[in-house]
Design an enzyme around this catalytic site. Structure first.
Site, PDB file in Angstrom:
ATOM      1  CD  GLU A   1      -1.320  -0.478   3.656  1.00 41.35           C
ATOM      2  OE1 GLU A   1      -2.468  -0.034   3.522  1.00 41.35           O
ATOM      3  OE2 GLU A   1      -0.948  -1.085   4.668  1.00 41.35           O
TER       4      GLU A   1
ATOM      5  CG  ASP B   1      -3.737   3.831   3.143  1.00 39.50           C
ATOM      6  OD1 ASP B   1      -4.326   4.931   3.111  1.00 39.50           O
ATOM      7  OD2 ASP B   1      -3.581   3.176   4.177  1.00 39.50           O
TER       8      ASP B   1
ATOM      9  CB  CYS C   1      -7.628  -6.637   0.608  1.00 40.11           C
ATOM     10  SG  CYS C   1      -6.304  -5.671   1.308  1.00 40.11           S
TER      11      CYS C   1
END
Lengths: 566, 104
Positions: free
Chosen positions: A451, A475, A522
């Protein structure tokens, strides 16, 4: 008919009566009272009742929107106890011999005028809080019920914006859709709409009144005065929300209504079809398979995961354990939660993400210092590697729970190989301790969240260290585009499909596969069906989405044919 | 952002020999003392038996009353002065100082 445009935060079609969320001032008459003592007592009792109601909202809001957003109700309670406020009401009742309703209304006006006169925009808006608490007390005094929706019929709710303090009071079963003038795609209302699976639009500049006769079957309720100079209030008129096109139809004509009734029916049929997809494989027309997992934020979400037929849990956010408790959660408390989830998933994969908090998430007992830039601050794995005892407690609990199912662990906010090696050393310590204590555990797959742009760029090196990668697109996009997702002014340039991000995804998949890692997504992007085909072509092994999106994504996968040209 | 630190904790004399605690602090939070921290601050202050005041410039208010504290409209970069006077004044100033450091 009037057609307005807005930004959609959740797809779907709603047709129904409009209810304008009323921050209406109560009509209060001044009257003389003889027994001022009794009148003051009446006020004090109403104030206590108002505080009880607010305490109830606080509890409800903590569950619905979390502690930070719920704090407003504590502040409202404090306002009602403010000595200046209480004394003002009491003095007015006693010296002017007026009724409590009038004294509360006048005091509320005076205090809100103080805020309204302040130079700061934020503080000016607080005038609404004062009115809100005063109106609550007046409602109680008058014996009327507060709340926006009074009828039995579900409605399309219109508002300037809805604060947590307002949504918490709504009877959610009476809301077909939200339409607000303000708010961002990440505002509270938007989040609520997504969890409720109902269409919602923001940035719709709807009028208060409409200078045309209501059409169709929109019967005006009796108290609405039609045909005044500025037209009739839209409250009670019929409306259509098109969450796919971002359109809002006010007082639609018969033709439009007929068209949308048909669309809505098709839409519902599609939802029913999705239910039929349960138990089916996530396979494309040409035979490519992919794992489809679900994201959860607590033990209670497991039911939803199973109901939507997800193949596993791709992201189990462990923060709830820390946010819901008053002190560091014990190893036992954590172990119980992880074990429960692992057992309920009955051998299906459960990927637990270790603690991901920071200065932007307030957990009092961590004593985190206030930071200028919490998104880039002391958070997640940085805290865990710095305060090893907290980290080890969590790892011990996870490893112990691994014995009861199929558990994997992943670590957030990784930027270097050194971090991963440090984590693995700690894991070895934990395992040695468990061996020493004679506590059983199984092999646990170890992965990391990708991320940060740094992790993307060195994903070839990181891949040698771990079993899998899971890309946290929220993010990653924020850091790559340097755009704060909470800032509504930037919504127009925030591009979730930005080429820079898509190239990063491809790079991570390729680097992961070279070293035998499986690679998944995810973040929210994983549920974006416009990109499902792209992800399949890139070679992703897994997508983890919110439980309510699992079947929609499965439908998309099953209708994709990768053998055809792009 | 300019560095901002709590500047002094100490005893001082005001008026006719009354000794109280004083603390100056420059707000770092970019939103200033908005509703949530104001509420939390009032809660902290109300836990002490001593009197607690908060001042911005010439304007001084009772720190146990939320309308007063919010009414100051303290913004980022502005300096506030806390006074505690009476029973447990030293503990109060220490706790409130820590609260400001951590939250504002």
């Amino acid at each position: 008919m009037m057609v307005l445009e807005g930004k959609s935060v959740f797809g779907g079609i709603a047709i129904g009566k409009l209810s304008v969320y009323g921050k209406k001032d109560h009509a209060v008459k001044r009257s003389r009272v003889a027994d001022t003592e009794a009148e003051n007592k009446r006020f004090l009792e109403a104030k206590e009742e108002a505080k009880r109601q607010l305490a109830g909202f606080y509890e409800k809001a903590v569950k619905e929107v979390g502690e930070v957003n719920a704090a407003i109700f504590e502040i409202h309670q404090m306002m009602l106890d403010d000595q200046d406020y209480v004394e003002s009401v009491t003095n007015m009742i006693k010296t002017q011999e007026v009724n409590a309703e009038f004294a509360v209304a006048s005091t509320g006006d005076n205090f809100s005028a103080m805020f309204a006169a302040m130079e700061d925009d934020y503080m000016r808006e607080r005038a609404a809080d004062v009115k809100d608490i005063s109106n609550r007390v007046i409602s109680i005094l008058q014996g009327s019920t507060a709340g926006a929706i009074t009828g039995e019929e579900p409605v399309i709710l219109l508002a300037d914006d809805l604060a947590p303090s307002e949504t918490v009071q709504l009877d959610k079963s009476k809301v077909l859709s939200f339409v607000t003038r303000h708010g961002s795609t990440n505002s509270h209302t938007a989040i609520l709409a997504r969890t409720m699976n109902i269409p919602a639009l923001i940035g719709v500049d709807f009028p208060e009144k409409l200078d045309e006769a209501p059409s169709g079957e929109s019967c005006l309720s009796g108290n609405v005065a039609a045909g005044t100079d500025n037209g009739a209030s839209i409250d009670g008129m019929l409306g259509i929300v098109d969450g796919y096109q971002g359109k809002f139809y006010l007082n639609p004509d018969e033709e439009t209504l007929a068209k949308y009734r048909k669309l809505k029916e098709e839409d519902e049929q599609k939802k029913r079809l999705l239910q039929e997809l349960k138990g089916k494989e996530n396979v494309t027309l040409d035979g490519k398979k992919i794992n489809l997992y679900a994201n959860i934020g607590g033990v209670a979400d497991v039911a939803n995961v199973l109901a939507n037929d997800a193949g596993g849990i791709g992201l189990f956010r462990s923060e709830f354990l820390y946010l819901e408790s008053e002190d560091y959660p014990t190893e036992e408390a954590q172990f119980t939660a992880y074990k429960t989830v692992a057992e309920n998933m009955a051998g299906k994969k459960v990927i637990i993400r270790t603690l991901d908090i920071g200065a932007d998430k307030q957990v009092g007992y961590f004593n985190l210092e206030k930071e200028e830039n919490p998104a880039m601050g002391y958070r997640a794995i940085r805290i865990c590697l710095d305060r090893k005892e907290i980290f080890k407690t969590q790892l011990r609990a996870i490893y112990r729970a691994s014995y009861y199912g199929t558990i994997s662990i992943m670590f957030p906010m990784i930027i270097s190989v050194a971090e991963v090696r440090a984590i693995k050393e700690i894991i070895e310590e934990v395992k040695a301790e468990l061996d020493r204590d004679g506590l059983p555990y199984k092999e646990v797959e170890i992965g990391i969240m990708i991320e940060t742009p740094a992790a993307v760029m060195i994903s070839d090196l990181l891949a040698k260290e771990v079993d899998f990668f899971s890309i946290g697109t929220n993010d990653l996009t924020q850091y790559t585009l340097a755009i704060d997702r909470q800032n509504p002014k930037l919504d127009n340039i925030y591009d979730a499909h930005h080429e820079a991000v898509l190239r990063m995804l491809k790079m991570v998949v390729d680097n992961g596969h070279k070293e035998g890692c499986w690679v998944g997504i995810c973040g929210e992007l994983g549920a974006d069906t416009e990109l499902t085909e792209t992800f399949l072509r890139m070679g992703f092994d897994e997508l983890s989405v919110s439980p309510s999106m699992v079947l929609r994504v499965r439908d998309k996968i099953r209708n994709t044919d990768l053998s055809k040209n792009e | 952002m300019e560095p901002s630190e709590e500047e002094a904790i100490g005893r001082f004399r005001k008026g006719t020999g009354v000794i109280m605690q004083e603390l100056k602090y420059v707000i770092k939070d970019k939103e200033g003392i908005h509703a949530r921290p104001a509420g939390a601050f009032v809660k902290e202050a109300a836990a002490f038996p001593c009197s607690v005041t908060i001042a911005k410039g010439e304007k001084e208010v009772d720190a146990k009353r939320i309308f007063g504290v919010m009414g100051l409209g303290v913004k980022c970069g502005e300096e506030i002065t806390i006074h505690t006077d009476g029973e447990q004044e030293e503990e109060a100033i220490a706790v409130l100082g820590k609260f400001l450091e951590e939250n504002l």
